[in-house]
Scaffold this active site. Structure first.
Site: not given
Ligand code: UFG
Length: 325
Positions: A33, A35-36, A141
């Protein structure tokens, strides 16, 4: 068969637990728990609050509950935090998985489905990405998840542990009938943040960079519904139990959407204008991540049901409006 789900109180873990229960499995959850959310754990699962890094505790759970297979989600998963606090990620993700694997092999538990990530690939060489493409993570990560995959492979050599590593892309959506969904603190993921704007909890969405080499300049991602993902975990487990060969599968839709396309889709689903502001690029974001999931579709006979991003966003929106944790 009794299945242990580590991290079963987290976003993806809690959905996998509910799906396993719907399919008639006896489910045991271990979650510390950190983060869960206890509210996310299906009441039909047997819950142990504890740490996968505690060898005595894990051995006791594995033996008492007569566990036949483990689905291992428990890990820290914030890319940004991993870059500033690598110790925390190596200690928790890599160090504690090592203990879990020892407890499993000492207790005679032979099957593990491991929650891995597209972040193991880093900046892709080819799109769509194949399981055989090079893995060169660009963040801590992803590096810890790749180390965990490798560790599992070495335990296979030493103790005959059977494994499936599932590398998934961008997970979205929520359970359609149970009130569970994504709830990270802090929230960093695109869809929940967009929906916080629609529900009035934020003023605008920051778009991280619009000068990428993509159709509208914003990053392209491959989105997968959390229920389809849960289904893939169960298929992977059943594949292992029926003597499938240990291997790695990508899980994604094979289709990419830009950040602006996702915002537009959310505008349609919610009816809210969702103001956006373009900001600097976020460090370490690859321009385009799209999976080839042909291998999972062929070998696991995985057929995602909710590939339409409108459904993913609608389910996430329903959760955003009815959130209870
Ligand atoms: N983004 C924005 N604004 C925000 C949040 C995200 O523009 O407020 C963009 C990011 O720059 C990215 C896209 O939206 O281009 C997706 O971002 P996320 O943070 O939702 O997801 P990520 O692609 O960075 O990462 C996710 C998971 C990771 C995993 C990864 C694998 O969070 O745990 O996919 O591709 F490793």
């Amino acid at each position: 068969m009794n299945i242990l789900v580590t991290g079963g109180a987290g976003y993806i873990g809690s959905h996998a637990v509910s799906l396993l229960i719907e399919r008639g499995y006896n489910v045991v959850v271990v979650d510390n728990l950190s983060t869960g959310h206890i509210e996310a754990v299906n009441e039909k699962a047997k819950f142990y609050q504890g740490d996968i890094g505690d060898y005595e505790f894990m051995t006791r759970v594995l033996k008492t509950e007569d566990i036949g297979g483990v689905i291992h989600f428990a890990a820290f998963s914030l890319v940004g935090e991993s870059m500033t606090n690598p110790f925390k990620y190596y200690e928790n993700n890599v160090g504690k998985t090592n203990v879990l694997l020892k407890a499993m092999t000492d207790s005679g538990v032979k099957n593990i489905v491991f929650s891995s990530t597209a972040a193991t690939y880093g900046e892709p060489e080819n799109v769509p990405i194949l399981e055989t493409d090079k893995t060169f993570p660009t963040n801590v990560y992803g590096e810890t998840k790749l180390s965990m995959e490798k560790m599992i492979k070495w335990y296979r050599g030493a103790f005959g542990l059977n494994f499936v590593c599932l590398r998934y892309f961008n997970v979205a959506g929520a359970h359609q009938t149970e009130n569970i969904g994504e709830a990270h603190n802090p929230e960093t993921h695109l869809i929940p943040i967009i929906l916080q704007v629609a529900s009035g909890r934020r003023e605008f969405i920051s778009v991280f960079g619009n000068d990428y080499d993509t159709k509208d300049g914003t990053c392209i991602r491959d989105y997968i519904h959390v229920i389809d993902l849960g289904d893939a975990h169960i298929r992977a487990l059943e594949y292992l139990v029926s003597d499938g060969e240990s291997t790695v599968f990508n899980l994604g839709s094979g289709e990419g959407f830009t950040v602006i396309e996702m915002i537009d889709a959310a505008r349609r689903v919610t009816g809210h204008p969702i103001p956006m502001k373009v900001e600097e690029r976020r460090t370490g974001d690859p321009a385009k991540l799209v999976a080839s999931s042909e291998k999972a579709r062929t070998i696991l006979k995985w057929v995602p049901k909710y590939e339409d991003i409108n459904i993913m966003i609608a389910d996430a929106w329903n959760w955003e409006q009815n959130k209870r944790y």
